[in-house]
Write a protein that holds these residues in place. Structure first.
Motif, PDB file in Angstrom:
ATOM      1  N   UNK A   1       0.785  -1.230   0.000  1.00 21.16           N
ATOM      2  CA  UNK A   1       0.000   0.000   0.000  1.00 21.16           C
ATOM      3  C   UNK A   1       0.816   1.278   0.000  1.00 21.16           C
ATOM      4  N   UNK A   2       2.117   1.173  -0.235  1.00 21.73           N
ATOM      5  CA  UNK A   2       2.981   2.360  -0.224  1.00 21.73           C
ATOM      6  C   UNK A   2       3.671   2.598  -1.568  1.00 21.73           C
ATOM      7  N   UNK A   3       3.259   1.859  -2.603  1.00 22.29           N
ATOM      8  CA  UNK A   3       3.817   2.057  -3.931  1.00 22.29           C
ATOM      9  C   UNK A   3       5.200   1.477  -4.152  1.00 22.29           C
ATOM     10  N   UNK A   4       5.632   0.593  -3.271  1.00 23.56           N
ATOM     11  CA  UNK A   4       6.980   0.046  -3.386  1.00 23.56           C
ATOM     12  C   UNK A   4       7.148  -0.847  -4.613  1.00 23.56           C
ATOM     13  N   UNK A   5       6.124  -1.597  -4.986  1.00 27.75           N
ATOM     14  CA  UNK A   5       6.220  -2.450  -6.176  1.00 27.75           C
ATOM     15  C   UNK A   5       6.435  -1.595  -7.425  1.00 27.75           C
ATOM     16  N   UNK A   6       5.772  -0.446  -7.483  1.00 29.48           N
ATOM     17  CA  UNK A   6       5.952   0.451  -8.628  1.00 29.48           C
ATOM     18  C   UNK A   6       7.356   1.038  -8.653  1.00 29.48           C
ATOM     19  N   UNK A   7       7.867   1.439  -7.500  1.00 32.75           N
ATOM     20  CA  UNK A   7       9.229   1.969  -7.409  1.00 32.75           C
ATOM     21  C   UNK A   7      10.226   0.906  -7.860  1.00 32.75           C
ATOM     22  N   UNK A   8      10.047  -0.314  -7.376  1.00 36.02           N
ATOM     23  CA  UNK A   8      10.936  -1.408  -7.740  1.00 36.02           C
ATOM     24  C   UNK A   8      10.845  -1.727  -9.226  1.00 36.02           C
ATOM     25  N   UNK A   9       9.636  -1.781  -9.753  1.00 34.10           N
ATOM     26  CA  UNK A   9       9.449  -2.107 -11.165  1.00 34.10           C
ATOM     27  C   UNK A   9      10.057  -1.045 -12.066  1.00 34.10           C
ATOM     28  N   UNK A  10       9.885   0.207 -11.731  1.00 36.65           N
ATOM     29  CA  UNK A  10      10.521   1.264 -12.511  1.00 36.65           C
ATOM     30  C   UNK A  10      12.037   1.074 -12.506  1.00 36.65           C
ATOM     31  N   UNK A  11      12.589   0.743 -11.357  1.00 39.53           N
ATOM     32  CA  UNK A  11      14.039   0.537 -11.248  1.00 39.53           C
ATOM     33  C   UNK A  11      14.500  -0.638 -12.108  1.00 39.53           C
ATOM     34  N   UNK A  12      13.792  -1.775 -12.038  1.00 42.37           N
ATOM     35  CA  UNK A  12      14.247  -2.945 -12.795  1.00 42.37           C
ATOM     36  C   UNK A  12      14.140  -2.708 -14.297  1.00 42.37           C
ATOM     37  N   UNK A  13      13.137  -1.949 -14.717  1.00 41.62           N
ATOM     38  CA  UNK A  13      13.011  -1.642 -16.140  1.00 41.62           C
ATOM     39  C   UNK A  13      14.111  -0.697 -16.602  1.00 41.62           C
ATOM     40  N   UNK A  14      14.409   0.312 -15.801  1.00 41.43           N
ATOM     41  CA  UNK A  14      15.491   1.235 -16.147  1.00 41.43           C
ATOM     42  C   UNK A  14      16.840   0.516 -16.137  1.00 41.43           C
ATOM     43  N   UNK A  15      17.049  -0.383 -15.179  1.00 38.30           N
ATOM     44  CA  UNK A  15      18.285  -1.157 -15.120  1.00 38.30           C
ATOM     45  C   UNK A  15      18.401  -2.065 -16.343  1.00 38.30           C
ATOM     46  N   UNK A  16      17.284  -2.655 -16.748  1.00 32.87           N
ATOM     47  CA  UNK A  16      17.286  -3.515 -17.935  1.00 32.87           C
ATOM     48  C   UNK A  16      17.639  -2.700 -19.177  1.00 32.87           C
ATOM     49  N   UNK A  17      17.048  -1.534 -19.297  1.00 40.65           N
ATOM     50  CA  UNK A  17      17.346  -0.652 -20.430  1.00 40.65           C
ATOM     51  C   UNK A  17      18.830  -0.281 -20.440  1.00 40.65           C
ATOM     52  N   UNK A  18      19.357   0.128 -19.304  1.00 39.06           N
ATOM     53  CA  UNK A  18      20.758   0.538 -19.214  1.00 39.06           C
ATOM     54  C   UNK A  18      21.697  -0.617 -19.550  1.00 39.06           C
ATOM     55  N   UNK A  19      21.287  -1.842 -19.247  1.00 41.61           N
ATOM     56  CA  UNK A  19      22.107  -3.006 -19.534  1.00 41.61           C
ATOM     57  C   UNK A  19      21.914  -3.568 -20.933  1.00 41.61           C
ATOM     58  N   UNK A  20      21.023  -2.947 -21.718  1.00 37.29           N
ATOM     59  CA  UNK A  20      20.782  -3.403 -23.078  1.00 37.29           C
ATOM     60  C   UNK A  20      19.896  -4.631 -23.181  1.00 37.29           C
ATOM     61  N   UNK A  21      19.100  -4.896 -22.150  1.00 37.01           N
ATOM     62  CA  UNK A  21      18.226  -6.063 -22.147  1.00 37.01           C
ATOM     63  C   UNK A  21      16.848  -5.732 -22.707  1.00 37.01           C
ATOM     64  N   UNK A  22      16.258  -6.696 -23.397  1.00 41.09           N
ATOM     65  CA  UNK A  22      14.834  -6.681 -23.713  1.00 41.09           C
ATOM     66  C   UNK A  22      14.123  -7.291 -22.508  1.00 41.09           C
ATOM     67  N   UNK A  23      12.813  -7.091 -22.444  1.00 38.15           N
ATOM     68  CA  UNK A  23      12.047  -7.554 -21.286  1.00 38.15           C
ATOM     69  C   UNK A  23      10.820  -8.328 -21.749  1.00 38.15           C
ATOM     70  N   UNK A  24      10.562  -9.432 -21.069  1.00 36.08           N
ATOM     71  CA  UNK A  24       9.293 -10.149 -21.210  1.00 36.08           C
ATOM     72  C   UNK A  24       8.586 -10.037 -19.862  1.00 36.08           C
ATOM     73  N   UNK A  25       7.448  -9.338 -19.822  1.00 34.62           N
ATOM     74  CA  UNK A  25       6.738  -9.139 -18.549  1.00 34.62           C
ATOM     75  C   UNK A  25       5.774 -10.285 -18.244  1.00 34.62           C
ATOM     76  N   UNK A  26       6.306 -11.426 -17.819  1.00 33.32           N
ATOM     77  CA  UNK A  26       5.467 -12.568 -17.466  1.00 33.32           C
ATOM     78  C   UNK A  26       4.695 -12.313 -16.171  1.00 33.32           C
ATOM     79  N   UNK A  27       5.222 -11.477 -15.310  1.00 33.19           N
ATOM     80  CA  UNK A  27       4.555 -11.086 -14.067  1.00 33.19           C
ATOM     81  C   UNK A  27       3.446 -10.090 -14.387  1.00 33.19           C
ATOM     82  N   UNK A  28       2.246 -10.313 -13.848  1.00 35.61           N
ATOM     83  CA  UNK A  28       1.122  -9.433 -14.149  1.00 35.61           C
ATOM     84  C   UNK A  28       1.409  -7.993 -13.733  1.00 35.61           C
ATOM     85  N   UNK A  29       2.107  -7.785 -12.622  1.00 36.72           N
ATOM     86  CA  UNK A  29       2.350  -6.423 -12.159  1.00 36.72           C
ATOM     87  C   UNK A  29       3.269  -5.688 -13.125  1.00 36.72           C
ATOM     88  N   UNK A  30       4.337  -6.338 -13.554  1.00 32.33           N
ATOM     89  CA  UNK A  30       5.265  -5.710 -14.498  1.00 32.33           C
ATOM     90  C   UNK A  30       4.544  -5.427 -15.814  1.00 32.33           C
TER      91      UNK A  30
END
Length: 101
Positions: free
Chosen positions: A48-77
């Motif tokens: 209830x504090x938005x931590x999943x969104x903060x974490x997801x934004x971070x993992x997506x930005x980290x993936x982008x910076x590392x040159x990774x593509x993403x498959x969002x198998x997790x419903x939240x992502x």
């Protein structure tokens, strides 16, 4: 409270902490330049504090910076990307890979 995100590549996981307490995590599989995010969790006492969104934004930005593509198998992502007004569309592996079966 201090918020910190740690990447544990050997465990294929990103973790979010409040002070020194684990508050949530996002697990992924990695292969040939692709990260498949399959599980994102916020521990019950930290919901209830938005931590999943903060974490997801971070993992997506980290993936982008590392040159990774993403498959969002997790419903939240998946829903986070869908609601981002195209901000992360460039990371998607392909529309065929993200379609539900």
């Amino acid at each position: 409270m201090e918020r910190r995100i740690a990447h544990l590549p050997a465990q294929h996981r990103f973790e979010i902490y409040l002070d020194e307490s684990l508050a949530g995590f996002s697990d992924y599989l990695q292969s040939e330049g692709v990260r498949t995010f399959n599980h994102t969790v916020t521990l019950p006492e930290h919901r209830g504090h938005g931590l999943a969104a903060v974490l997801t934004e971070h993992v997506l930005e980290d993936s982008r910076a590392g040159g990774f593509s993403v498959i969002p198998a997790c419903w939240f992502v998946r829903e986070f990307i869908e609601s981002s007004a195209g901000r992360y569309d460039d990371l998607l592996q392909s529309s065929a890979s993200t379609d539900e079966k």
